[in-house]
Design an enzyme around this catalytic site. Structure first.
Site, mmCIF file in Angstrom:
data_model
loop_
_atom_site.group_PDB
_atom_site.id
_atom_site.type_symbol
_atom_site.label_atom_id
_atom_site.label_comp_id
_atom_site.label_asym_id
_atom_site.label_seq_id
_atom_site.Cartn_x
_atom_site.Cartn_y
_atom_site.Cartn_z
ATOM 1 N N CYS B 86 -13.655 6.341 2.801
ATOM 2 C CA CYS B 86 -14.560 7.303 2.647
ATOM 3 C C CYS B 86 -15.949 6.698 1.769
ATOM 4 O O CYS B 86 -16.766 6.229 2.718
ATOM 5 C CB CYS B 86 -13.969 8.352 1.448
ATOM 6 N N HIS B 200 -8.743 10.208 4.214
ATOM 7 C CA HIS B 200 -8.055 9.366 2.990
ATOM 8 C C HIS B 200 -6.582 8.988 3.575
ATOM 9 O O HIS B 200 -5.682 10.128 2.963
ATOM 10 C CB HIS B 200 -8.064 10.283 2.075
ATOM 11 N N GLU B 202 -4.675 7.337 1.955
ATOM 12 C CA GLU B 202 -3.752 7.177 0.594
ATOM 13 C C GLU B 202 -3.388 8.553 -0.030
ATOM 14 O O GLU B 202 -2.520 8.879 -0.902
ATOM 15 C CB GLU B 202 -4.454 6.488 -0.604
#
Lengths: 79, 223
Positions: B86, B200, B202
């Protein structure tokens, strides 16, 4: 001297903010708008009286930080 | 495997990123932007998401000049692996470590939702645990994710297998999400040691959060 830097997305790179403003102008009844581009203006006060030097410094600032030349063009005006 | 997670003023995904890599068995260390060295045993540098320097001027444009980035650029030039997520992707394009640039989304909105991604190339240190053509469900959350690259450079990255991911539907067909050139969601550099993506991974490690597809993405680095 003062360097006035104008930065715009390159021709051919779609400017979504300009497009949105263009639509808004159309819907407000402003006829005959061919294109709207939105950019930014950066005003830099420089501690030199040498116009050539001021322009060279401003250009280096644009190339290094102020503009992303992958997507943006810039103009410099020295006053 | 030891992972350095960078932290700039305005970064807000550093703890999620650290948690994710720790959960997958990596050792991690947070690195403040004013540091100018990386620990000598680092295998991967992650530039996490957020809004470094408030996205002033252009997203990532100021963070790119922080002391730690000089070291990261050198680390990458020496073949070290770097992943930008990002805002991290934006920082790496601004730093010239990745081709192209990220512009404001075409619809001018901040887009935050789960999004299907198609794996375009997996012959790299990042996506080697994923199948080519596989559809992954990973959250996106960005306003400046509209990937731009000129035609000539596009041909080059496509031919070199540098396109990693595209936004797609459930069948893997590209969809327009933010206006990116050919729906690109992630790319790598020519040497395939620097990776960047807007989604994302994660945030996709737990069933309760809606997807575990991020596990295979982040595990690639330890394969």
């Amino acid at each position: 001297m003062t360097a006035v830097v104008n930065i715009f997305l390159k021709d051919g790179v779609l400017d979504p903010q300009g497009k949105a403003a263009h639509h808004a102008l159309d819907s407000l009844g402003f006829a005959g708008v061919d294109d709207v581009r939105i950019g930014k203006q950066i005003i830099i006060k420089l501690d030199t009286d040498d116009k050539v030097k001021a322009e060279a410094e401003a250009k280096e600032m644009c190339e290094t930080l102020l503009a992303n030349t992958v997507i943006e063009d810039y103009t410099i005006e020295i006053n | 495997m030891k992972v350095a997670v960078l932290r700039f003023p305005g970064t807000n995904c550093e703890f999620d990123t650290q948690y994710a890599f720790e959960k997958l068995g990596y050792t991690t260390e947070l690195i403040w932007h004013e540091e100018d060295t990386l620990p000598s045993d680092i295998d991967l540098v992650v530039v996490p998401g957020g809004f470094s320097y408030g996205d002033y001027l252009r997203s990532g444009s100021i963070a790119r000049f922080s002391p730690i980035m000089k070291t990261v650029i050198q680390f990458a030039h020496n073949g070290g692996k770097v992943l930008g997520i990002c805002n991290g992707f934006q920082i790496l394009t601004e730093a010239g470590l990745l081709p192209g640039a990220l512009k404001r989304n075409n619809n001018l909105h901040f887009i935050s939702k789960h999004q299907n991604l198609c794996v375009i190339n997996n012959d790299n240190a990042f996506l080697n645990q994923c199948e080519k053509g596989e559809v992954l469900n990973i959250p996106i959350a960005h306003a400046d994710g509209n990937y731009y690259i000129d035609e000539e450079d596009f041909k080059q990255i496509e031919a070199n297998g540098q396109i990693l991911l595209r936004y797609c539907d459930t069948q893997g067909n590209p969809v327009v999400v933010n206006g990116s050139v050919t729906s690109i969601a992630g790319v790598c550099n020519e040497a395939k040691n620097v990776f960047g993506l807007m989604p994302h991974p994660e945030r996709a490690l737990e069933v309760i959060l809606g997807s575990v597809d991020g596990i295979r993405m982040l595990k690639g680095f330890s394969a």
